[in-house]
Write a protein that holds these residues in place. Sequence first.
Motif: not given
Length: 301
Positions: A180-187, A221-224, A272-277
């Motif tokens: 499990i991850h959040d895409d925003s960690i990558f880009f 949720l708050p972005f980590q 489709i998923w949001s950048s922080h899902l």
Amino acid sequence: IFPASPMPKADLQNLPEAHPPLNSARMALDAFDEIGGLNMAAQDPAELQQALEKLARAREQVIGSSFELPWIESPFFEAVLAQAALPQHLEIFCRFYQRQGFAKLDYRGTPVLQLCQDIPGQMQPFAHIPKHLTNAWRELEGVKALACSDSLLALLRLLYLRTPIPYQTLNFRYGSEQEIHDDSIFFSSAPARYMCGVWFALEDVDADNGPLRYIPGSHRLPFQDIHDMGLAPEHHFYSDRQEPYQRYMRAHLAANALKPVEFHVRCGQALIWSSHLLHGGCPIRTPGRTRFSQVSHYFFE
């Protein structure tokens, strides 16, 4: 940057809303998920264009043109949606994406289904590449056509009110089994949240061939940030940060009782998923079984 202190236990079923939908709308949201999302064979391109124009006018009237947060994730979501007066099925589509951070699409009965069925065969010359093909759109016309589908780009414009820019494709032969991850960690993007992903099933997917999994509502949720995890930005993610990040995410999921949902679908269905899902891949329970799929990531102008 959010503080590094532990997050309170999350209750994703009772997230606050500025203007809670009516009971009938909640029932419609449940039905939208149950039937597998938006039936793309029934969508009218002219109606989508009219809806886009209505939303753009409503956003201008409610927020103004200089507001940088996507309207779909802004505090003005309900006001813009009410002003736009969209057709019911598109209102439900937008409302579901805003609340859950994802939306399902069903392309069966459309020419896109044939694209999905053809791509696995087009990937055969690259069978020696073990994990996935990155940016196969440069070599395979079907991959590019799927990522640039007119109806898909129209829906992304509806959700973000900006022109989508497909900038990366990933084509999988097998399930990723990714944690499990959040895409925003990558880009990520500046301004924030103008990024999303779209996953297409290129064959039927069930519990045994490594389905996609996601945590509904986790985009709220708050972005980590990597600083919260004690990770230095100058270190390369894959070599120095991957394992510490995964340890952090495992602890995060356990502490907040976050449980993923598996995406069991037929060929031609998409998400489709949001950048922080928060999302990832399930273990492959039947060794050697394929799970052909395509992920496309999008930024917005």
